[in-house]
Design a protein around this motif. Structure first.
Motif, PDB file in Angstrom:
ATOM      1  N   PHE A 201       0.837  -1.200   0.000  1.00 12.70           N
ATOM      2  CA  PHE A 201       0.000   0.000   0.000  1.00 12.70           C
ATOM      3  C   PHE A 201       0.875   1.254   0.000  1.00 12.70           C
ATOM      4  O   PHE A 201       0.612   2.206  -0.740  1.00 12.70           O
ATOM      5  CB  PHE A 201      -0.933   0.029   1.211  1.00 12.70           C
ATOM      6  N   LYS A 202       1.917   1.254   0.819  1.00 18.92           N
ATOM      7  CA  LYS A 202       2.835   2.399   0.874  1.00 18.92           C
ATOM      8  C   LYS A 202       3.524   2.604  -0.474  1.00 18.92           C
ATOM      9  O   LYS A 202       3.675   3.740  -0.936  1.00 18.92           O
ATOM     10  CB  LYS A 202       3.885   2.191   1.966  1.00 18.92           C
ATOM     11  N   LYS A 203       3.915   1.510  -1.103  1.00 15.61           N
ATOM     12  CA  LYS A 203       4.559   1.580  -2.411  1.00 15.61           C
ATOM     13  C   LYS A 203       3.591   2.166  -3.442  1.00 15.61           C
ATOM     14  O   LYS A 203       3.986   2.988  -4.278  1.00 15.61           O
ATOM     15  CB  LYS A 203       5.004   0.172  -2.821  1.00 15.61           C
ATOM     16  N   ALA A 204       2.336   1.770  -3.379  1.00 15.27           N
ATOM     17  CA  ALA A 204       1.334   2.274  -4.313  1.00 15.27           C
ATOM     18  C   ALA A 204       1.086   3.764  -4.122  1.00 15.27           C
ATOM     19  O   ALA A 204       0.877   4.495  -5.090  1.00 15.27           O
ATOM     20  CB  ALA A 204       0.033   1.493  -4.162  1.00 15.27           C
ATOM     21  N   ILE A 205       1.111   4.221  -2.883  1.00 15.17           N
ATOM     22  CA  ILE A 205       0.900   5.643  -2.619  1.00 15.17           C
ATOM     23  C   ILE A 205       2.038   6.489  -3.184  1.00 15.17           C
ATOM     24  O   ILE A 205       1.818   7.583  -3.695  1.00 15.17           O
ATOM     25  CB  ILE A 205       0.735   5.893  -1.099  1.00 15.17           C
ATOM     26  N   LYS A 206       3.248   5.971  -3.129  1.00 13.67           N
ATOM     27  CA  LYS A 206       4.428   6.726  -3.557  1.00 13.67           C
ATOM     28  C   LYS A 206       4.678   6.678  -5.062  1.00 13.67           C
ATOM     29  O   LYS A 206       5.438   7.486  -5.583  1.00 13.67           O
ATOM     30  CB  LYS A 206       5.672   6.213  -2.827  1.00 13.67           C
TER      31      LYS A 206
ATOM     32  N   ASP B 273       2.794   6.281  -8.895  1.00  6.97           N
ATOM     33  CA  ASP B 273       1.549   6.226  -9.668  1.00  6.97           C
ATOM     34  C   ASP B 273       1.427   4.955 -10.509  1.00  6.97           C
ATOM     35  O   ASP B 273       0.331   4.418 -10.671  1.00  6.97           O
ATOM     36  CB  ASP B 273       1.420   7.455 -10.566  1.00  6.97           C
ATOM     37  N   GLU B 274       2.533   4.479 -11.054  1.00  9.17           N
ATOM     38  CA  GLU B 274       2.497   3.255 -11.855  1.00  9.17           C
ATOM     39  C   GLU B 274       2.115   2.055 -10.988  1.00  9.17           C
ATOM     40  O   GLU B 274       1.287   1.224 -11.376  1.00  9.17           O
ATOM     41  CB  GLU B 274       3.860   3.017 -12.515  1.00  9.17           C
ATOM     42  N   GLU B 275       2.701   1.977  -9.801  1.00  8.47           N
ATOM     43  CA  GLU B 275       2.362   0.891  -8.864  1.00  8.47           C
ATOM     44  C   GLU B 275       0.903   1.002  -8.415  1.00  8.47           C
ATOM     45  O   GLU B 275       0.210   0.000  -8.264  1.00  8.47           O
ATOM     46  CB  GLU B 275       3.285   0.909  -7.647  1.00  8.47           C
TER      47      GLU B 275
ATOM     48  N   PHE C 204      -1.973  -1.751  -8.988  1.00  8.55           N
ATOM     49  CA  PHE C 204      -2.700  -2.243  -7.813  1.00  8.55           C
ATOM     50  C   PHE C 204      -4.208  -2.160  -8.039  1.00  8.55           C
ATOM     51  O   PHE C 204      -4.947  -3.112  -7.796  1.00  8.55           O
ATOM     52  CB  PHE C 204      -2.289  -1.437  -6.583  1.00  8.55           C
ATOM     53  N   PHE C 205      -4.689  -1.025  -8.550  1.00  2.00           N
ATOM     54  CA  PHE C 205      -6.130  -0.830  -8.709  1.00  2.00           C
ATOM     55  C   PHE C 205      -6.738  -1.643  -9.833  1.00  2.00           C
ATOM     56  O   PHE C 205      -7.937  -1.939  -9.802  1.00  2.00           O
ATOM     57  CB  PHE C 205      -6.457   0.657  -8.887  1.00  2.00           C
ATOM     58  N   ILE C 206      -5.968  -2.032 -10.820  1.00  4.02           N
ATOM     59  CA  ILE C 206      -6.491  -2.855 -11.911  1.00  4.02           C
ATOM     60  C   ILE C 206      -7.030  -4.182 -11.380  1.00  4.02           C
ATOM     61  O   ILE C 206      -8.052  -4.678 -11.843  1.00  4.02           O
ATOM     62  CB  ILE C 206      -5.402  -3.096 -12.985  1.00  4.02           C
ATOM     63  N   GLU C 207      -6.363  -4.748 -10.402  1.00  5.12           N
ATOM     64  CA  GLU C 207      -6.749  -6.061  -9.871  1.00  5.12           C
ATOM     65  C   GLU C 207      -7.655  -5.981  -8.654  1.00  5.12           C
ATOM     66  O   GLU C 207      -8.102  -7.005  -8.146  1.00  5.12           O
ATOM     67  CB  GLU C 207      -5.484  -6.842  -9.506  1.00  5.12           C
TER      68      GLU C 207
END
Length: 108
Positions: free
Chosen positions: A19-24, A26-28, A32-35
């Motif tokens: 989650f932290k990686k996704a917040i930092k 945009d590509e991550e 993340f949101f696609i799945e």
């Protein structure tokens, strides 16, 4: 601590790192949101909650579009589900249209 408690703790920490990686990044975050899908369960009031339970489960996309809905009823350890479609689904979507996820009142 039991094995399942340890595994839960380990999995939780792993998810928080993602989650932290996704917040930092945009590509991550996009990846993340696609799945991602969300599940919302609405517990309906019953006269005898110790003996029976019923409710509605909604599965949604991240933007809130319902992809699946079901009604469930449980009594004395037995449960059954019915998929909600058509006019019944339209009715429920209209009824629960005002529901929003809000974290303002979460206690720590």
């Amino acid at each position: 601590m039991s094995e399942i408690e340890e595994l839960t703790e380990k999995k939780y920490k792993s998810r928080i790192r993602k989650f932290k990686k996704a917040i930092k990044n945009d590509e991550e975050k996009s990846k993340f949101f696609i799945e991602l899908a969300a599940s919302v369960e609405i517990f309906l009031p019953t006269k005898n909650p110790e003996e029976e339970a019923d409710g509605i489960n909604f599965i949604t996309t991240p933007d809130g579009k319902v992809t699946f809905a079901e009604y469930y009823y449980e009594k004395e350890g037995e449960a059954h589900q019915i998929e909600i479609t058509g006019k019944d689904l339209d009715l429920l979507l209209e009824l629960f249209d005002g529901f929003k996820l809000q974290l303002d009142d979460v206690l720590e």
